[in-house]
Design a protein around this motif. Structure first.
Motif, PDB file in Angstrom:
ATOM      1  N   ASP A  65       0.844  -1.198   0.000  1.00 57.35           N
ATOM      2  CA  ASP A  65       0.000   0.000   0.000  1.00 57.35           C
ATOM      3  C   ASP A  65       0.875   1.242   0.000  1.00 57.35           C
ATOM      4  OD1 ASP A  65      -2.368   1.601   0.131  1.00 57.35           O
ATOM      5  OD2 ASP A  65      -3.317   0.052   1.369  1.00 57.35           O
ATOM      6  N   VAL A  66       0.315   2.345  -0.476  1.00 64.10           N
ATOM      7  CA  VAL A  66       0.962   3.652  -0.411  1.00 64.10           C
ATOM      8  C   VAL A  66      -0.060   4.617   0.167  1.00 64.10           C
ATOM      9  CG1 VAL A  66       0.354   4.078  -2.850  1.00 64.10           C
ATOM     10  CG2 VAL A  66       2.081   5.505  -1.716  1.00 64.10           C
ATOM     11  N   TYR A  88      -8.997   1.640  -2.181  1.00 58.57           N
ATOM     12  CA  TYR A  88      -7.873   0.708  -2.305  1.00 58.57           C
ATOM     13  C   TYR A  88      -7.427   0.541  -3.756  1.00 58.57           C
ATOM     14  CZ  TYR A  88      -5.610  -3.846  -2.873  1.00 58.57           C
ATOM     15  OH  TYR A  88      -4.757  -4.847  -3.245  1.00 58.57           O
ATOM     16  N   ALA A  89      -8.392   0.409  -4.672  1.00 58.50           N
ATOM     17  CA  ALA A  89      -8.049   0.148  -6.073  1.00 58.50           C
ATOM     18  C   ALA A  89      -7.175   1.266  -6.641  1.00 58.50           C
ATOM     19  CB  ALA A  89      -9.315  -0.013  -6.906  1.00 58.50           C
ATOM     20  N   GLU A  90      -7.464   2.522  -6.282  1.00 59.68           N
ATOM     21  CA  GLU A  90      -6.663   3.639  -6.779  1.00 59.68           C
ATOM     22  C   GLU A  90      -5.289   3.660  -6.121  1.00 59.68           C
ATOM     23  OE1 GLU A  90      -8.389   7.524  -7.123  1.00 59.68           O
ATOM     24  OE2 GLU A  90     -10.420   6.713  -7.279  1.00 59.68           O
ATOM     25  N   GLU A 101       1.635   0.292  -7.758  1.00 57.71           N
ATOM     26  CA  GLU A 101       2.216  -0.495  -8.846  1.00 57.71           C
ATOM     27  C   GLU A 101       2.920   0.401  -9.852  1.00 57.71           C
ATOM     28  OE1 GLU A 101      -1.019  -2.805 -10.340  1.00 57.71           O
ATOM     29  OE2 GLU A 101      -1.027  -4.190  -8.629  1.00 57.71           O
ATOM     30  N   GLY A 102       2.424   1.636 -10.006  1.00 57.74           N
ATOM     31  CA  GLY A 102       3.041   2.567 -10.931  1.00 57.74           C
ATOM     32  C   GLY A 102       4.416   3.043 -10.504  1.00 57.74           C
ATOM     33  N   LEU A 103       4.751   2.854  -9.225  1.00 54.70           N
ATOM     34  CA  LEU A 103       6.067   3.255  -8.731  1.00 54.70           C
ATOM     35  C   LEU A 103       7.161   2.282  -9.163  1.00 54.70           C
ATOM     36  CD1 LEU A 103       5.131   4.407  -5.103  1.00 54.70           C
ATOM     37  CD2 LEU A 103       5.546   5.844  -7.105  1.00 54.70           C
ATOM     38  N   SER A 135     -12.333   0.266  -0.336  1.00 52.62           N
ATOM     39  CA  SER A 135     -11.975   0.601   1.050  1.00 52.62           C
ATOM     40  C   SER A 135     -10.962   1.731   1.121  1.00 52.62           C
ATOM     41  CB  SER A 135     -11.415  -0.633   1.756  1.00 52.62           C
ATOM     42  OG  SER A 135     -10.241  -1.086   1.116  1.00 52.62           O
ATOM     43  N   ARG A 136     -11.188   2.653   2.043  1.00 52.59           N
ATOM     44  CA  ARG A 136     -10.223   3.689   2.343  1.00 52.59           C
ATOM     45  C   ARG A 136      -9.201   3.131   3.324  1.00 52.59           C
ATOM     46  NH1 ARG A 136     -13.780   9.259   3.138  1.00 52.59           N
ATOM     47  NH2 ARG A 136     -14.761   9.270   1.056  1.00 52.59           N
TER      48      ARG A 136
END
Length: 310
Positions: free
Chosen positions: A115-116, A129-131, A137-139, A178-179
């Motif tokens: 997570d970030v 969560y999805a965002e 993953e983009g990192l 989820s947040r």
């Protein structure tokens, strides 16, 4: 953010969840301010950066980009599975950096990022969560001692079967909407454990206290190998009051003064019984010494003769 123990989400709503492998390690928040430094904190808030020198190069991976990442520090076994018993050799060394350096060569660790929560000056906890997962993953965080393991959306039953067959501890199911709730144990993150079953022989018990006075607080169990009873652990959960009372009667009937195990278990106040009772227990995994981790009682096995468990 912590997960709540629960069942696998049903197939009817499975596509609303992502599934990650449950890692058995030390939870860590990783702070990357973008100035070439790194800070790693344990779940308690303790600074554990110096305990894991192999993670220090992560400080420069994002350049001037700032981030706060959530993950699990693990030590992997020969099959690539997280092994908490192995990791324990690395924990608690933050105040002994020289020893941490030596141990890093003997028992390397790996940071599994999932997570970030902060990126480029922006707090991300309010995003679904999805965002957050897409941003993580983009990192492209894949390195010699860190990675971003895959998350599978939907297909929970198949993911669980794969985890079971691979000998993993279980899954974490995360609702896509989820947040991130700092410090909360949320029902939008669900911990699903893979339990295994083992037939064991009862060799002793430890009296309970309080409302369990006169009843077994735990039973000491073993497994037969080469005709000998090897101690496998202590089981103290899984009974109803009626089952515990019935078990107390059975234990009293086979009491003995002699320990039936090949080696005396490291348990004080134990009472020994003849190894005549067989039970079935659930457990999550085994230590390298072969002892059951997180065992709980499942049922008596009057249909099994102890001598048949060789």
């Amino acid at each position: 953010m912590l997960a709540t123990l629960g069942p696998l989400p049903s197939e009817a709503v499975g596509d609303r969840w992502a599934f990650e492998v449950k890692q058995d390690g030390q939870r860590a928040m990783v702070y990357l301010p973008g100035n070439g430094t790194i800070l790693v904190r344990a779940r308690s808030g303790t600074d554990i950066t110096a305990a894991y020198p192999e993670l220090l190069p992560l400080a420069g991976v994002l350049g001037a980009q700032s981030a706060v990442l959530d993950g699990e520090i693990v030590a992997l076994d020969d099959q690539g599975r997280s092994d908490f018993e192995r990791l324990q050799q690395r924990m608690g060394l933050a105040s002994a950096p020289a020893k941490a350096e030596r141990m890093a060569a003997l028992v390397p660790v790996h940071l599994m990022l999932f997570d970030v929560v902060f990126l480029d000056g922006r707090l991300l906890t309010g995003l679904p969560y999805a965002e957050r997962r897409s941003l993580l993953e983009g990192l492209g965080l894949t390195g010699p001692a860190w990675s971003t393991p895959a998350a599978i959306t939907g297909h929970g039953a198949q993911a669980w079967e794969m985890a079971r067959d691979a000998g993993l501890e279980g899954l974490i199911a995360k609702r896509l909407t989820s947040r991130y709730e700092p410090g909360a144990r949320s029902k939008t993150w669900v911990k699903i454990k893979v339990h295994r079953l083992a037939d064991v022989v009862i060799g002793g018990w430890v009296p309970g206290r309080g409302r369990l006075t006169g009843l077994p607080g735990a039973v000491l169990v073993g497994e037969r190998r080469d005709g000998l009873l090897h101690y496998a652990g202590s089981v103290g959960t899984g009974w109803s009051q009626a089952e515990r009372t019935r078990l107390a009667e059975l234990l009293q009937a086979v009491t003995t003064d002699t320990c039936p195990f090949t080696q005396l278990p490291p348990v004080s106040g134990a009472r020994w019984v003849l190894p005549h009772l067989v039970g079935e227990v659930r457990y999550t995994s085994r230590t390298r010494a072969g002892r059951l981790r997180h065992p709980s009682w499942h049922r008596l096995r009057p249909d099994v003769i102890p001598g048949d468990l060789t």
